[in-house]
Design a protein around this motif. Sequence first.
Motif, mmCIF file in Angstrom:
data_model
loop_
_atom_site.group_PDB
_atom_site.id
_atom_site.type_symbol
_atom_site.label_atom_id
_atom_site.label_comp_id
_atom_site.label_asym_id
_atom_site.label_seq_id
_atom_site.Cartn_x
_atom_site.Cartn_y
_atom_site.Cartn_z
ATOM 1 N N ILE A 181 -36.839 47.134 -75.125
ATOM 2 C CA ILE A 181 -37.965 48.016 -74.810
ATOM 3 C C ILE A 181 -38.588 47.599 -73.488
ATOM 4 O O ILE A 181 -38.946 46.442 -73.305
ATOM 5 N N PRO A 182 -38.699 48.529 -72.537
ATOM 6 C CA PRO A 182 -39.275 48.170 -71.238
ATOM 7 C C PRO A 182 -40.798 48.180 -71.304
ATOM 8 O O PRO A 182 -41.431 49.220 -71.136
ATOM 9 N N ALA A 183 -41.393 47.031 -71.584
ATOM 10 C CA ALA A 183 -42.843 46.978 -71.765
ATOM 11 C C ALA A 183 -43.363 45.608 -71.368
ATOM 12 O O ALA A 183 -42.644 44.617 -71.409
ATOM 13 N N LEU A 185 -49.488 46.922 -75.304
ATOM 14 C CA LEU A 185 -48.240 47.008 -74.554
ATOM 15 C C LEU A 185 -48.394 48.018 -73.437
ATOM 16 O O LEU A 185 -48.732 49.183 -73.685
ATOM 17 N N LEU A 186 -48.096 47.567 -72.219
ATOM 18 C CA LEU A 186 -48.232 48.405 -71.048
ATOM 19 C C LEU A 186 -46.849 48.783 -70.543
ATOM 20 O O LEU A 186 -45.888 48.027 -70.726
ATOM 21 N N ASN A 187 -46.756 49.924 -69.906
ATOM 22 C CA ASN A 187 -45.439 50.314 -69.393
ATOM 23 C C ASN A 187 -45.079 49.482 -68.177
ATOM 24 O O ASN A 187 -45.942 48.983 -67.451
ATOM 25 N N ASP A 188 -43.805 49.327 -67.967
ATOM 26 C CA ASP A 188 -43.334 48.299 -67.046
ATOM 27 C C ASP A 188 -43.286 48.754 -65.598
ATOM 28 O O ASP A 188 -42.793 48.010 -64.753
ATOM 29 N N ASP A 189 -43.771 49.949 -65.304
ATOM 30 C CA ASP A 189 -43.780 50.298 -63.883
ATOM 31 C C ASP A 189 -45.158 50.094 -63.268
ATOM 32 O O ASP A 189 -45.450 50.595 -62.189
ATOM 33 N N MET A 190 -46.005 49.352 -63.968
ATOM 34 C CA MET A 190 -47.310 49.005 -63.422
ATOM 35 C C MET A 190 -47.237 47.655 -62.718
ATOM 36 O O MET A 190 -46.533 46.759 -63.164
#
Lengths: 394, 394, 394, 394
Positions: B299-301, B318-323
Motif C-alpha cells: 500500500i503506497p502510504a 495514513l497519508l498518501n505518498d505523493d505528499m
Amino acid sequence: DAVDIEKVIDEIKGDDQLSHSRLMQTAASVREVSRQLQRRPLKRAVRNIMIITKARDNTLVSLTRELAEWLLATPRYGKDVGVNVWVDSKLRKSKRFELDTLLAQDERFEHMLRFWTPALCLEQPELFDLVITLGGDGTVLFTSWLFQGIVPPVLAFSLGSLGFLTNFDFEQYKKQLTHIMGDAGMRINMRMRFTCTVYRSAASVATASGASTASLSTSTSLSGAPLDLQSTKIEGETHEVLNELVIDRGPSSYISSLDLYANDSLLTRISADGIILSTPTGSTAYSLSAGGSLVHPDIPAILLTPICPHTLSFRPMLLNDDMALKVCVPRSGRGGAFVSFDGKGRVELGRGDEVVVRASQYPFPTVMGQPLEWFDSISRTLRWNTRAAEQKGW
Amino acid sequence: DAVDIEKVIDEIKGDDQLSHSRLMQTAASVREVSRQLQRRPLKRAVRNIMIITKARDNTLVSLTRELAEWLLATPRYGKDVGVNVWVDSKLRKSKRFELDTLLAQDERFEHMLRFWTPALCLEQPELFDLVITLGGDGTVLFTSWLFQGIVPPVLAFSLGSLGFLTNFDFEQYKKQLTHIMGDAGMRINMRMRFTCTVYRSAASVATASGASTASLSTSTSLSGAPLDLQSTKIEGETHEVLNELVIDRGPSSYISSLDLYANDSLLTRISADGIILSTPTGSTAYSLSAGGSLVHPDIPAILLTPICPHTLSFRPMLLNDDMALKVCVPRSGRGGAFVSFDGKGRVELGRGDEVVVRASQYPFPTVMGQPLEWFDSISRTLRWNTRAAEQKGW
Amino acid sequence: DAVDIEKVIDEIKGDDQLSHSRLMQTAASVREVSRQLQRRPLKRAVRNIMIITKARDNTLVSLTRELAEWLLATPRYGKDVGVNVWVDSKLRKSKRFELDTLLAQDERFEHMLRFWTPALCLEQPELFDLVITLGGDGTVLFTSWLFQGIVPPVLAFSLGSLGFLTNFDFEQYKKQLTHIMGDAGMRINMRMRFTCTVYRSAASVATASGASTASLSTSTSLSGAPLDLQSTKIEGETHEVLNELVIDRGPSSYISSLDLYANDSLLTRISADGIILSTPTGSTAYSLSAGGSLVHPDIPAILLTPICPHTLSFRPMLLNDDMALKVCVPRSGRGGAFVSFDGKGRVELGRGDEVVVRASQYPFPTVMGQPLEWFDSISRTLRWNTRAAEQKGW
Amino acid sequence: DAVDIEKVIDEIKGDDQLSHSRLMQTAASVREVSRQLQRRPLKRAVRNIMIITKARDNTLVSLTRELAEWLLATPRYGKDVGVNVWVDSKLRKSKRFELDTLLAQDERFEHMLRFWTPALCLEQPELFDLVITLGGDGTVLFTSWLFQGIVPPVLAFSLGSLGFLTNFDFEQYKKQLTHIMGDAGMRINMRMRFTCTVYRSAASVATASGASTASLSTSTSLSGAPLDLQSTKIEGETHEVLNELVIDRGPSSYISSLDLYANDSLLTRISADGIILSTPTGSTAYSLSAGGSLVHPDIPAILLTPICPHTLSFRPMLLNDDMALKVCVPRSGRGGAFVSFDGKGRVELGRGDEVVVRASQYPFPTVMGQPLEWFDSISRTLRWNTRAAEQKGW
C-alpha cells in the motif's frame, strides 16, 4: 486511439529479459502517468446536471427549486440559456417545487427540465455530466446507492457545517458552480468503492426452500474447484459500498466467529462482536469508532477493523486493494451473523454463507474543493488535534 | 522502445476534452499496467551476487563462506561454474572465512570472488543482480542503509525463526536459490522508502558557527519564496529509511511541540512525546508500539503515528505518498527535538530546524517467498489473532 | 459485641472539632482495619458444602459423584465421617450420579447428602459454608445468578486449563480441600457485584398496558422529588451481576444515545454502539474487548467502557463505587436499547426507561488459591505480556 | 479516646471463629465508617493560612499581596482581625509585594504575617491549617513537592480556566474562603500519593566510588533475606509523587527492558519505551497520553501504563494499592534507564538499580468545590465526550 494500454502491457510482457532497474523505471513511469491523470481537471462542457436531495424535506425542496431555476436560466457555453437539469421524479407534483411557475418562465425549460428515477440511474448513468447533492453525508451515501455501476462526478453541497463528504458550502453555489463549469474545470477524487456479493450455502438454501439442487448455479468460486452440495454457493445480492461493509453478531449473545480469506486462502478466524471492511472514505465513519486509523481517501487500501475483538493482539489492519476478501460464517459456529452495506440492506447470514468483497471497478468520483480539504474535514468534524489557529489563507 | 510512458502522458494531456468515463477507463488501465508489472517475475540471469552479514559474528561468517563456495562452484547458465560472489571486504583477512582454502579450490574463483565496500554500494549498485542477507531484520535495515540510491533485489535469509523482513529459511538455501535463479525467476515486492532531508535554520547555524550568511545556499524550499535569514534553511544530511523516521523530545521533560506541513501548508501543531513517520514496512515496528495499524507493504502510504499525544483526538493517520511532509521545530517552543532514521543517525534539531520527508524514488525490492507471507509474518511474530491451526498448504 | 462499628461512627460524629491530621490518622486506621479483615482467613468448620456443575454434562456428573462421595466419607472435625454435601436436585434421578449405590455405602449418608434447588439458594443461602463449582467461568457466573442475595464462599475448580475465575485445579481437589478445611482456613476475595434495577417509564407502560396511573408506585427516585406521569418510573426487574451490565443498540442501525447520571446529576450523553458497566472482575471479559484496562479485583471501582464511541475523546473511565449510576434512554432518541446482565436476561428498553447500577451489598466471595493468582490468570489466559519463563516457585 | 481502632482490630483478631457472613457485615461496616469519614467536613478554625505561588510572576505576586491583606484584615472567629498568613520568604524583599505598606496598615500584622521556607514545610507542616495555591496545576505539584510528609489541606485557585487540580476560581476568592472558614467547613479529597525509593546496586556503587562494601547499609529489602554484594542495595533518594513515576529508556535507542515485581514476586519483564506508575490523580496526565484509562481520584489504585510496549497484549492495568511494586533494571540488559518523579528529579538508573513504589501514608488533601467537579474537569479540559449543553445548575 489516445492511450493504448493493452499495447503497453503486451510490450512489457514481451520483454522477457527486462532488468530489475529497467522494471523499476517502468513502474515509476506508470505511477507518474497515474498521478498526472489524477491531477488532470475535467474540462468538458457540463450539459446535464442531476440534483439529488431529500424529497420530503421542505427546505431542501425549496433550495432545489432555486438551484434548478438558476441552472436552467443562467447562460452557458455560448448559448443564451443554461443547461439541462434532472430532478427527482417525486418532485413533479410537489407543491413546494412549483413546477408550473418554473416552466412558465421560459418555454425551453419544458424540454430542459427532466426527471430522474432510480431505474434511470442504474441504466443510463452516462446521461449525467454532474450530480449535485443537497443535504448531508447521508445524501451522498444515497447517491452511491443509486449508482450501482458507473457514477458521474458528484459535487456535494452542505447546508450547515461541512461534513466529511459535503465539502462545498451551499451559500456560495453560484460562484462555485460557475467556476467548475468554466475554464478551470473540475478536479476529481476517485473514491474507492467495494463490490460486495453475498453467497448462500446451497445446503441451507436447499433445506430452507426445498429447491432442487439441480438448478443451482455455482458461485463464481475464487478457486474454481468442483463443489459438492455442502460447499456449493448460490450467488445472492450484490451491493456497491462507499463507506463500509459490517458483519456482526446481531442480537445474539454468542461470540461471532468468522473466517477471513484472502484470494481463497484462510487468513484468520476472527472472534469478535463483528468486523468492518471499510474504504478509506469510510475511515472517518464506523471504523474510527472501532479503533481504526484515519486514512486519506487517495490511498488504495481495504481497512479491516475488528469490533471488540476477543484477542488483545487483533490490531486494525490495512490490506492492499487487489485482494478478494471473503468472510464466511463457519459451519461449525453456534450462531449466524448479520451483514449491512453502508448501514443499509441488513440481512442475516446463516452457517456456510459468505460475503466476497473486492475493490469495485466503479469508483465514486467527488469534485474536490481544495487540495487539503480532507485534513480540514477531520479537523473540523473530529476536532483532530485541532488545527492551529495561526494558519490562514487556505 | 518498449514502453514509451512520456508519449502516453502527452497524449492524455493533448486530449483536452476527455470525458469523465473515458478518464476513468484510462486510470483503470494504467492501474492494471501497474499490477501486471508488480506480478511480473524477474528472469534475467543472476550473474553477480552480493552477500551481506555481520562480519563480527563467527557463525555467520562460516555460513557466508559455505554459501559463497556453493554459489561459486555450482554450475549455472550453461557454464561449468557458478556466478560471481561479492563478500564484505572485511572478510578478506578473516580467519573464519579462510579465503586461501576457498581460492585454492578453483583458479577461476580468484576472479569470481570479489569484495564489496560501502563506497561501492553507493557508487555502483547496478553491479549486483541480487543481494543475499544472512542475519535478522537488522541486517536488512543495514542493507537499506548501504544502498542510499538504487537497491538491487534483496533476498533475506533467517537463521532462526523468520522475521518480518527475513522471509527465507537458510536451511533451504540451495533449493530456494536454485529456484529463483532458474526459469521461475523471482517475484519482487517494491517496498517504499522515504527520502528524509534535514534543513537547519540559518539563524541558528549563523549563531552557532559565526558563519557569514552570504555563503548560505537556501534550501530547496517547497514554496520557492524569497527568504530572510530567519527563515533561510541550510540543507543538511539526507537519509533513505525503510522503516521509519522518529522525531522525539529526547531527554527533555518539556512536551515536544512540532509543526506538521503537507506541501508547505500547515496541517497541525502536534503536542506529543514525538511522532513517527513510518513506511508500510515499518508498520510492524515502532509505529505498532505507538498504536498504529498494521499496513500491508504494497500500500503506497505514509503512516503518521503520534507517540503519547497530548490530545485524545490525535488518532494515527495514513497519508498518501505523493505528499511532501515537513516537520518543523517551532521557533517559539521551549526545547529542541531529536530525529533518528531507522533507529540510527540520531541528531538534535534546534528551533527552526526541519525535516522533509518524501516517498523515495529508490524503493527497496525484496524477493517474495509466497503470496501471503506478510500475513504469516505477523501471525508468527505478533501472534496476530493467531492464525487458525486447520490451514495447510500455503 | 466484638465490633461496635456504630459506636465508632457516633464517636467520630461527636467530635466536631476534629483536626485535619487527626482525621487523617483515623481514616488510615480504618483502612488498616479493612485490610486486616481482608487478609484474615476464615477458620470456621465447613459443615455444609454445595456442589454446582452442569447437570447435563456426563463427565461433570461423574466427577460430582466422585467428589460428593469423598466429602461424605472422609472423616473431618473429630468425627469418623465427612460433612454434609448438597447437590443439584436434578441429579436425584441421574443414572450417572447413581444415588442408590452412594447411599448404600453408609446409612448416615441418607441424611448427609442433600439436594439444592434455585429457590433454596435464594431463601437460605446461609445453609452453605462453602460452594464448590466444577466447570468453567460460566459455571461461576451461574453461581452468582443463583445467589441473588448473600453468597457463600465459592471455590471454583477447573477441569482443564485454569480460567479467570476457576483458580483451582480439580486434579488436586483432595489436597486443596483438606487444606482449607484444616487449620489454615480459607482466604477470601470479596469480589464486587452490582445491583442493577430497571425502571420503566410510566408513560410508556401506561400506553402499553392501559393501566391506571393511580396504582403506580414511584421509583425509589434518587432525588425523591415529586414526579408527573412523564417522569414517573415503575420499578422492574433487579439483577446482581458479577461481570458486567451491557446496554447496546441491538439490531437497530441507529446510533444509541444514552444519558449517564451519577447520583441524579447528568454526567454525559453517550453516542456509541453501547456502554459496558463492568466490575473489576469483569475487566478481563467484555470490557477488555471494548478497550478497557485490566483492573485487579480488589479495587473498589466501576468501569465505564464505551462500545465503539462516536467521539474520539470518550476514553474508558473508572468511577468510584459509592456512586449510584443511572443510564437512561432519552425520550427524544430515535430508538430503544437492549440491556443484558452477565450476558443473560436480555430485554429491550424503551424511551424514558432507565437502569440504576450500584455496588451491591452482596459481594461474591471467592476462595483464593495464592496471592498473585490474578496476575497468573491474565498471563495465562490473555498472554498478557507473557510472564517471564525464569520465574519459579509461586 | 474517641476512636480506638487498635481495640477494634484486636477484637476482630480474637474472634477466631468469625463466620463468613459476620465477616462480611464487619467489612461492610468498616467501609461505611470510611465513607462517613470521607464525607465529614472539617470545621476547625482556620487560624494559619499558607499561600504558595510563583514568586517570580509579577501578576501572581500582586494577587498574593491582595489575598494576604484581605485574609489579615477581615475579622474572623469573633475577633476584629483576620488570621495569620504565611507567604514565601522570597517575597520579604519583593517590590511588588510591598511589605512595608502592608505592615503599616495595622500594627498587629507585624506578628500575623509570617514567612515560610521549604525547610519549615518539611519540619512543621502542622503549623498550617490551610494551604492556598495561586497558579496552575504545576503550582499544586510544587506544593506536593514541598510537603514530603504530612500535607495540610490544599485549596487551589485558578487564575484563568480551571485545571484538573485548580478547582476554584480566583475571581470568587472572598466568597469561597468565607464559606469554608465558616460553619460549612471544608470537604476534603484525600488524594493518594506514592512513596518512591531508589535503591542502587551495591556492586555498581562500589565500582563507581571505590567505597568499601563494609559500610553499606542494606536496603529495606521486601523479603529480608541475607544478600551478597551482587544483590545488596543501597537506599538512595525518596520522593512523594502526586501524579506519577516514569521510568524510560531516555536517549538510548535500545529497547528498555524492566522487571516488575509485586511484593517481591516477579510479575513480568516489560519491553517498552518505558512505564508509568500513576496515581488516580495522575490518570489525566501522562498516563492518559500513553493510553491509560481515566480514574476517579477516590479509587485506591496504582495505574501501570506502558509507554509504547513491544507486545500487543500489554494493556494498561490497575493494581490494588496495598502492593509494594518494584521496578528493576535487569543486570543482563543492554542499557540503563531514567526515572523521574512528577516530571522532576530525573536521574539515571544503572543495571541492578531499582525503584520501590508504595501508596504513601501521607496523602494529599485537596479542598473540594462541588461533588462532581472531577467530571467537570475532564469534560472541560479533555473535552471528554463533551458534556451535554442542556445540563444546568451544577
